[in-house]
Design a protein around this motif. Sequence first.
Motif, mmCIF file in Angstrom:
data_model
loop_
_atom_site.group_PDB
_atom_site.id
_atom_site.type_symbol
_atom_site.label_atom_id
_atom_site.label_comp_id
_atom_site.label_asym_id
_atom_site.label_seq_id
_atom_site.Cartn_x
_atom_site.Cartn_y
_atom_site.Cartn_z
ATOM 1 N N LEU A 257 0.832 -1.202 0.000
ATOM 2 C CA LEU A 257 0.000 0.000 0.000
ATOM 3 C C LEU A 257 0.869 1.255 0.000
ATOM 4 O O LEU A 257 0.627 2.187 -0.781
ATOM 5 N N ILE A 258 1.884 1.275 0.853
ATOM 6 C CA ILE A 258 2.794 2.420 0.895
ATOM 7 C C ILE A 258 3.521 2.574 -0.431
ATOM 8 O O ILE A 258 3.669 3.681 -0.965
ATOM 9 N N GLN A 259 3.937 1.443 -0.988
ATOM 10 C CA GLN A 259 4.650 1.481 -2.269
ATOM 11 C C GLN A 259 3.786 2.047 -3.384
ATOM 12 O O GLN A 259 4.263 2.801 -4.232
ATOM 13 N N ARG A 260 2.494 1.716 -3.381
ATOM 14 C CA ARG A 260 1.585 2.227 -4.410
ATOM 15 C C ARG A 260 1.471 3.750 -4.344
ATOM 16 O O ARG A 260 1.386 4.427 -5.363
ATOM 17 N N TYR A 261 1.485 4.281 -3.128
ATOM 18 C CA TYR A 261 1.378 5.724 -2.955
ATOM 19 C C TYR A 261 2.670 6.459 -3.346
ATOM 20 O O TYR A 261 2.632 7.658 -3.633
ATOM 21 N N LEU A 262 3.789 5.756 -3.334
ATOM 22 C CA LEU A 262 5.072 6.390 -3.654
ATOM 23 C C LEU A 262 5.543 6.107 -5.073
ATOM 24 O O LEU A 262 6.441 6.781 -5.580
ATOM 25 N N ASP A 263 4.936 5.113 -5.714
ATOM 26 C CA ASP A 263 5.401 4.634 -7.016
ATOM 27 C C ASP A 263 5.139 5.644 -8.131
ATOM 28 O O ASP A 263 4.316 6.545 -8.019
ATOM 29 N N PHE A 264 5.856 5.457 -9.236
ATOM 30 C CA PHE A 264 5.664 6.232 -10.464
ATOM 31 C C PHE A 264 5.715 7.751 -10.219
ATOM 32 O O PHE A 264 4.859 8.503 -10.683
ATOM 33 N N GLY A 265 6.710 8.194 -9.477
ATOM 34 C CA GLY A 265 6.953 9.626 -9.307
ATOM 35 C C GLY A 265 6.214 10.281 -8.165
ATOM 36 O O GLY A 265 6.492 11.442 -7.841
ATOM 37 N N LYS A 266 5.282 9.567 -7.546
ATOM 38 C CA LYS A 266 4.508 10.198 -6.459
ATOM 39 C C LYS A 266 5.329 10.352 -5.187
ATOM 40 O O LYS A 266 4.921 11.084 -4.270
ATOM 41 N N ILE A 267 6.489 9.712 -5.115
ATOM 42 C CA ILE A 267 7.343 9.856 -3.951
ATOM 43 C C ILE A 267 7.730 11.316 -3.735
ATOM 44 O O ILE A 267 7.874 11.776 -2.592
ATOM 45 N N PHE A 268 7.855 12.072 -4.824
ATOM 46 C CA PHE A 268 8.220 13.487 -4.707
ATOM 47 C C PHE A 268 7.103 14.293 -4.052
ATOM 48 O O PHE A 268 7.360 15.220 -3.285
ATOM 49 N N ILE A 269 5.865 13.936 -4.363
ATOM 50 C CA ILE A 269 4.709 14.604 -3.742
ATOM 51 C C ILE A 269 4.716 14.358 -2.234
ATOM 52 O O ILE A 269 4.558 15.292 -1.429
ATOM 53 N N GLY A 356 7.791 9.688 -13.646
ATOM 54 C CA GLY A 356 7.228 8.459 -13.108
ATOM 55 C C GLY A 356 6.888 7.453 -14.192
ATOM 56 O O GLY A 356 6.891 6.231 -13.951
ATOM 57 N N ASN A 357 6.592 7.951 -15.400
ATOM 58 C CA ASN A 357 6.289 7.058 -16.525
ATOM 59 C C ASN A 357 7.527 6.346 -17.055
ATOM 60 O O ASN A 357 7.411 5.451 -17.890
ATOM 61 N N LEU A 358 8.693 6.756 -16.583
ATOM 62 C CA LEU A 358 9.938 6.120 -17.011
ATOM 63 C C LEU A 358 10.425 5.091 -15.996
ATOM 64 O O LEU A 358 11.449 4.458 -16.204
ATOM 65 N N TRP A 359 9.679 4.950 -14.907
ATOM 66 C CA TRP A 359 10.073 3.988 -13.879
ATOM 67 C C TRP A 359 9.743 2.576 -14.351
ATOM 68 O O TRP A 359 8.589 2.162 -14.370
ATOM 69 N N ILE A 360 10.768 1.862 -14.749
ATOM 70 C CA ILE A 360 10.598 0.470 -15.152
ATOM 71 C C ILE A 360 11.545 -0.384 -14.316
ATOM 72 O O ILE A 360 12.755 -0.176 -14.333
ATOM 73 N N TYR A 361 10.974 -1.321 -13.596
ATOM 74 C CA TYR A 361 11.762 -2.145 -12.687
ATOM 75 C C TYR A 361 12.378 -3.336 -13.428
ATOM 76 O O TYR A 361 11.942 -3.693 -14.533
ATOM 77 N N PRO A 362 13.375 -3.956 -12.827
ATOM 78 C CA PRO A 362 13.905 -5.205 -13.412
ATOM 79 C C PRO A 362 12.785 -6.216 -13.600
ATOM 80 O O PRO A 362 11.809 -6.221 -12.840
ATOM 81 N N THR A 372 0.784 3.066 -15.841
ATOM 82 C CA THR A 372 1.876 3.890 -16.330
ATOM 83 C C THR A 372 1.836 3.984 -17.849
ATOM 84 O O THR A 372 1.542 2.997 -18.543
ATOM 85 N N LEU A 373 2.151 5.153 -18.358
ATOM 86 C CA LEU A 373 2.197 5.337 -19.813
ATOM 87 C C LEU A 373 3.361 4.589 -20.441
ATOM 88 O O LEU A 373 3.450 4.495 -21.671
ATOM 89 N N ALA A 374 4.245 4.065 -19.612
ATOM 90 C CA ALA A 374 5.395 3.314 -20.133
ATOM 91 C C ALA A 374 4.971 2.115 -20.966
ATOM 92 O O ALA A 374 5.727 1.640 -21.811
ATOM 93 N N HIS A 375 3.757 1.611 -20.742
ATOM 94 C CA HIS A 375 3.316 0.394 -21.443
ATOM 95 C C HIS A 375 2.848 0.684 -22.876
ATOM 96 O O HIS A 375 2.669 -0.249 -23.666
ATOM 97 N N ILE A 376 2.637 1.944 -23.224
ATOM 98 C CA ILE A 376 2.003 2.303 -24.499
ATOM 99 C C ILE A 376 2.656 1.653 -25.723
ATOM 100 O O ILE A 376 1.946 1.159 -26.615
ATOM 101 N N PRO A 377 3.992 1.605 -25.849
ATOM 102 C CA PRO A 377 4.587 0.967 -27.036
ATOM 103 C C PRO A 377 4.180 -0.495 -27.222
ATOM 104 O O PRO A 377 4.270 -1.026 -28.337
ATOM 105 N N TYR A 378 3.743 -1.148 -26.163
ATOM 106 C CA TYR A 378 3.370 -2.562 -26.243
ATOM 107 C C TYR A 378 2.285 -2.799 -27.283
ATOM 108 O O TYR A 378 2.303 -3.822 -27.988
ATOM 109 N N HIS A 379 1.345 -1.880 -27.393
ATOM 110 C CA HIS A 379 0.196 -2.096 -28.281
ATOM 111 C C HIS A 379 0.636 -2.275 -29.742
ATOM 112 O O HIS A 379 0.174 -3.193 -30.429
#
Length: 472
Positions: A257-269, A356-362, A372-379
């Motif tokens: 839950l904490i990770q979801r709130y901090l993920d994809f750039g929201k950690i800065f907020i 945050g859209n550039l956050w791609i984990y191993p 995340t918009l990072a998935h868009i090229p997949y289509h």
Amino acid sequence: MQTFFDSKNKRNIFFISFGVLIFLLSFKNGMFWDNVLFASKMGNHLYDNSLFNWNIPINFDPGHPPFLAFLLAFFWRIFGHELWISHLLILPFTIGFFFQIRKFISYFVKEANKHFFLFILIIVEPNLATSFVIVNPEIIILFFFFLVVNSILFKKDYLKFIGLIFLSIISYRSMMLVAGIFLFDILNKLYIQREKIKSILNFKFLLIYFFGSLSGILFVVWRLATKGWLQTHPNSPWASLWKFVDIKGFLKNCFFLIQRYLDFGKIFIFLFLIVSFILFGKKITKSIKNKQLLLLSISSVFFVIVVSLISTNTIGHRYFIVSYILFITLSFRLIMSFYKRKKIIYTFLFLGLITGNLWIYPKEISQGWDATLAHIPYHSLRLKAINYLNKQDINIEEVASFFPNLTKLDFVDFKGDTRSFQQFNKKNKYVFYATVFNLSDDELKSLENDYTILKEFNNFNIAINIYILKEQ
């Protein structure tokens, strides 16, 4: 910006044009992630049978109201059974959300020339931005959520009633948001506006919530009466996902839950909010509107959080989008009220959310690709990979793949192709793998040790590999 965003006509043109632009950029994006089920499979069931045949076959019945599926089937019957028509359905809700979020902003930020900057800061939040470009129920939920919230803030009971009717029937999660709004409405009146409990819980107040929630109540009663279960059943495909957790599982869910709130750039907020509370403390909570934002950010998702923490089902990033928006709004208010270098801090938070859209984990770490918009090229890569398989005369029905690609091709892109991939079993000759698939360590190990790459497709940070089994 004051002459632009403060002008009603120009603002309307901007919202409509912005919505249309998003549609034009995304109408080719296929059904993705859970929406293959909630939009396509359930929608096609209603389209092929009856719009009001909400008795979904048990093999893909998630228990939720088929609200989005109903709207899609209705649209398909009028305009045609096409992917772009599905995106067209989302367009009015996207534009409607823009209007509602601007109305929401106007309550918390007096200066009209600053509305545009908060609007943009909210819009670039990756989870929210992604909901604009895929066919999904999130933007519908968000539209009705803020319609109800705005109705409370601006005291428009008739709009509140209308919003509640629809919000309570979209999904079980939207029903929980209704309960969260009810909680906020009471606590806001009781502790912030200092009204007495007897004046709050009057007949009109309770009547609006009861009849506003009646659509959801009737659905739940109907489900229990006709099927005897709500979301899972011993024979349900999702039965293993919905169980009560033990202490270890609860603590694990707290971490997620904490990770979801901090993920994809929201950690800065949230780092900014923590620093602000350390520096200014009680000065922040002296403001009634700041207290309302804090209360709403917690109470609105309170029941969603409780259910998420006590169940074994994974916690989705998108479950808390309303809360993200509220914390971003609070952050903007703090920038305007307490800081001198407003532009620098705003730019820092803005760029933080964008990146945050550039956050791609191993690949060994699962992530919320539908948030995340990072998935868009997949289509587009997916279509290229399928075209390659066709040209090489490789039978797609003999190729293995993974969620969310284990479905009829037609359910994703609406091209009439009824073929589907196999479930991966480590013995398949060919495997279709994309970096947007969350695989287990065992599956990744098998691909690495037992297979070689036959063909690779890349675009930005997304790749699709066609594997072939090594000769024994």
